[in-house]
Scaffold this motif. Structure first.
Motif, PDB file in Angstrom:
ATOM      1  N   UNK A 193       0.871  -1.174   0.000  1.00  0.00           N
ATOM      2  CA  UNK A 193       0.000   0.000   0.000  1.00  0.00           C
ATOM      3  C   UNK A 193       0.907   1.222   0.000  1.00  0.00           C
ATOM      4  N   UNK A 194       0.795   2.023  -1.069  1.00  0.00           N
ATOM      5  CA  UNK A 194       1.696   3.157  -1.242  1.00  0.00           C
ATOM      6  C   UNK A 194       0.942   4.470  -1.104  1.00  0.00           C
ATOM      7  N   UNK A 196       7.040   5.872  -8.865  1.00  0.00           N
ATOM      8  CA  UNK A 196       7.213   5.278  -7.537  1.00  0.00           C
ATOM      9  C   UNK A 196       6.483   3.940  -7.441  1.00  0.00           C
ATOM     10  N   UNK A 197       5.287   3.872  -8.001  1.00  0.00           N
ATOM     11  CA  UNK A 197       4.531   2.617  -8.001  1.00  0.00           C
ATOM     12  C   UNK A 197       5.307   1.533  -8.736  1.00  0.00           C
ATOM     13  N   UNK A 198       5.861   1.895  -9.877  1.00  0.00           N
ATOM     14  CA  UNK A 198       6.600   0.896 -10.654  1.00  0.00           C
ATOM     15  C   UNK A 198       7.919   0.522  -9.976  1.00  0.00           C
ATOM     16  N   UNK A 225       5.258  -8.437  -4.151  1.00  0.00           N
ATOM     17  CA  UNK A 225       4.669  -9.450  -5.031  1.00  0.00           C
ATOM     18  C   UNK A 225       4.443  -8.927  -6.440  1.00  0.00           C
ATOM     19  N   UNK A 226       4.612  -7.625  -6.621  1.00  0.00           N
ATOM     20  CA  UNK A 226       4.286  -6.997  -7.895  1.00  0.00           C
ATOM     21  C   UNK A 226       2.894  -6.395  -7.904  1.00  0.00           C
ATOM     22  N   UNK A 227       2.169  -6.563  -6.785  1.00  0.00           N
ATOM     23  CA  UNK A 227       0.811  -6.038  -6.674  1.00  0.00           C
ATOM     24  C   UNK A 227       0.816  -4.844  -5.725  1.00  0.00           C
ATOM     25  N   UNK A 256      -0.082   2.720 -14.436  1.00  0.00           N
ATOM     26  CA  UNK A 256       1.116   1.957 -14.057  1.00  0.00           C
ATOM     27  C   UNK A 256       0.770   0.473 -13.954  1.00  0.00           C
ATOM     28  N   UNK A 257       1.501  -0.410 -14.610  1.00  0.00           N
ATOM     29  CA  UNK A 257       1.138  -1.841 -14.638  1.00  0.00           C
ATOM     30  C   UNK A 257       1.048  -2.497 -13.267  1.00  0.00           C
ATOM     31  N   UNK A 258       1.819  -2.024 -12.296  1.00  0.00           N
ATOM     32  CA  UNK A 258       1.832  -2.664 -10.975  1.00  0.00           C
ATOM     33  C   UNK A 258       0.643  -2.256 -10.110  1.00  0.00           C
TER      34      UNK A 258
END
Length: 573
Positions: free
Chosen positions: A33-34, A119-121, A130-132, A153-155
């Motif tokens: 959680x970002x 930042x998410x990536x 986990x990449x999620x 962002x893919x992640x």
């Protein structure tokens, strides 16, 4: 848990942002959680200018402080102690130009949205993730979710946006074209946390480090690194690229999300959450509507359990956790300020009986039948305005959803600001007020429109929600009537038999006739104007020689299309 302080994350232009990372003690890969924002990742919720809120919140809701040491709690963000116990990592990033991250502080800008994407990536590629990645937060930390989601962002796999605006002009800057002075108050808080305050700033109660970075920049350097959005709002009356560049492209918002809003959040974030739910392309999107104060239920067990079920489903793959969750989780008010919950599947509700209550200036009434004759009534622009009252309701009636008022006005000058207030009165003719997101004395709802901003965007307008283009100023000819469509923000109320509704039309912010204090411990009472600190009192934006003169309402003409307010009456299931 394990904590990594001030982890560097380099952006594409070489600026290095700083993040704090909270991980479960047991090694392994976890979902994240970002958050990304300007309130200083090192500043504790119980410290400095947040302390009064923390004290009142935990006094009224002891459960908030009962799950951890609270040492790492931060303003409007998840508690990392609680979440790491549940198998999540929490990452807090100081946004560019704030806290311990250098650069130019330009809130809600495309540059900051791109930073958040990166930042998410970065997080998604770490060996402990986990990449999620999900996002959870309140207000600023919710509003930016729509922006970054549109960058895809893919992640990013899920978001929980708790009370966050989504239309930069209509919700954060100017309500109906009228400047809100909210940012004049909030920016002092943000400026005190700008990167470079250094030794003039605050110290973290946890680490002892300077919250706003080790550097102490000169006032001139700080000024050069700061873009004052309130100044931009003052100077930009119409919607231009400055505003639209900060709005999300809804066709690109496809990530699953919960949009959680306060039914008493008029002028704050309520419209933003509802419009996000209505407009986003996401196939898996949910709307939650609650009562209480602005931040409360994000931190209570109610809000935590809802977030956990959602993120367990979309970040951990536990489909049972969110199984059969209603598309719309609705709470409806009663006059005593209690709420009852009901599951729905859409917004506005498909079974809504859109009912016109006609405005009768001759008898000062609201009626479901058009008045038989034409009439006018005038009021002073900065005065208390005029109020139109319905007959007592003959049976209990629910009014839930957005509304629209169609009025005809003329002004002594070239413009007029209209403040519309939908109100509820008991059989004793005492007004019913409610605890709202930012005020102890909110009416049912509000609507605003500057007459010179009456131009509609026909493609985006809906029968129950007009959409004003705000791209040009159409001045009035003094004395000549014009027709206005006024967006009235949503409400949800069960009106008992014998109660009345009223519509007030005035040229200033609402003021409750009875000062109502927040219950002890809930939060400091800001005012009794229904919108708290989100008022519209700028003399520069509302010069009295233009907006303080006589305004006249014209009613009774045009038959069934005569001036009225169209309300969302909900038939019983």
């Amino acid at each position: 848990m394990m904590i990594d302080w001030d982890v560097p994350i380099e952006m594409d232009d070489g600026i290095v942002l700083r993040a704090d990372i909270y991980r479960p003690e047991k090694a392994g890969k976890y979902p994240v959680l970002i958050s990304y924002g300007p309130y200083g990742k090192g500043l504790a919720f119980y410290d400095a200018h947040f302390k009064v809120v923390w004290d009142s919140l935990t006094e009224a809701y002891p459960e908030v402080a009962s799950h951890s040491s609270n040492k790492y709690m931060a303003w409007e963000l998840p508690d990392p102690e609680r979440w790491t116990r549940e198998g999540y990592i929490c990452v807090r990033v100081d946004s560019r130009g704030s806290g311990r991250s250098p650069g130019v502080l330009d809130m809600f800008s495309p540059r900051q949205a791109q930073d958040f994407h990166d930042c998410i990536e970065w997080v998604g590629a770490q060996d402990w993730c986990t990449g999620d990645v999900g996002i959870s937060g309140v207000s600023y930390y919710a509003s930016t979710q729509w922006q970054v989601a549109a960058l895809q962002p893919p992640s990013l796999k899920a978001m929980f946006a708790f009370e966050g605006a989504s239309d930069f002009y209509r919700e954060l800057a100017r309500h109906g074209g009228i400047l809100t002075t909210f940012w004049d108050n909030l920016l002092a808080q943000v400026e005190n946390l700008q990167h470079g305050m250094g030794k003039r700033g605050l110290r973290s109660k946890v680490t002892g480090d300077l919250v706003s970075g080790p550097e102490t920049l000169s006032p001139e350097e700080l000024h050069a690194n700061y873009r004052n959005i309130y100044k931009e709002f003052i100077e930009r009356e119409t919607e231009d690229e400055y505003y639209t560049a900060r709005n999300p492209d809804w066709s690109k918002v496809t990530v699953p999300f919960v949009s959680a809003t306060n039914i008493g959040g008029q002028a704050l974030h309520q419209r933003g959450n509802i419009e996000a739910f209505a407009n986003a392309a996401s196939e898996e999107k949910y709307l939650e509507i609650h009562g209480g104060e602005h931040w409360t239920h994000f931190f209570t067990d109610y809000g935590f359990e809802m977030q956990k079920a959602f993120f367990d489903c979309y970040l951990k793959g536990d489909k049972e956790a969110w199984k059969n969750h209603p598309r719309v989780y609705l709470q409806v008010r009663k006059p005593d300020d209690t709420l009852f919950q009901r599951d729905e599947q859409e917004w506005p509700l498909a079974r809504t009986d859109w009912t016109k209550f006609y405005i009768d200036a001759e008898n000062m009434r609201l009626s479901t039948t058009p008045p038989t004759g034409e009439a006018t009534v005038s009021y002073e622009g900065f005065g208390d305005g005029v109020t139109f009252l319905s007959d007592p309701f003959e049976e209990t009636t629910e009014i839930t959803g957005p509304s629209v008022a169609k009025v005809t006005v003329s002004s002594e000058t070239e413009d007029a600001d209209l403040f519309l207030v939908l109100r509820l009165f008991g059989p004793d003719m005492k007004e019913c007020n409610f605890i709202g997101a930012a005020d102890a004395a909110t009416p049912l709802t509000h609507g605003w429109l500057r007459a010179s901003h009456r131009k509609l965007d026909e493609e985006k307008s809906l029968p129950w929600r007009p959409f004003h283009s705000h791209d040009e100023i159409q001045k009035l000819t003094p004395g000549d009537p014009v027709d206005l469509d006024v967006e009235v923000w949503p409400t949800a109320i069960e009106v008992p038999k014998g109660y009345r509704i009223a519509l007030s039309i005035q040229g200033k912010d609402y003021s409750s006739p009875a000062v109502k204090l927040m219950p002890k411990g809930v939060m400091p009472r800001i005012s009794n104007n229904g919108v708290g600190f989100l008022t519209h009192q700028s003399g520069r934006d509302r010069p009295p020689e233009v907006f303080g003169k006589t305004v006249t309402l014209h009613t009774g003409h045009d038959g069934e299309n005569a001036p009225h307010v169209m309300l969302p009456v909900i038939p019983a299931k």
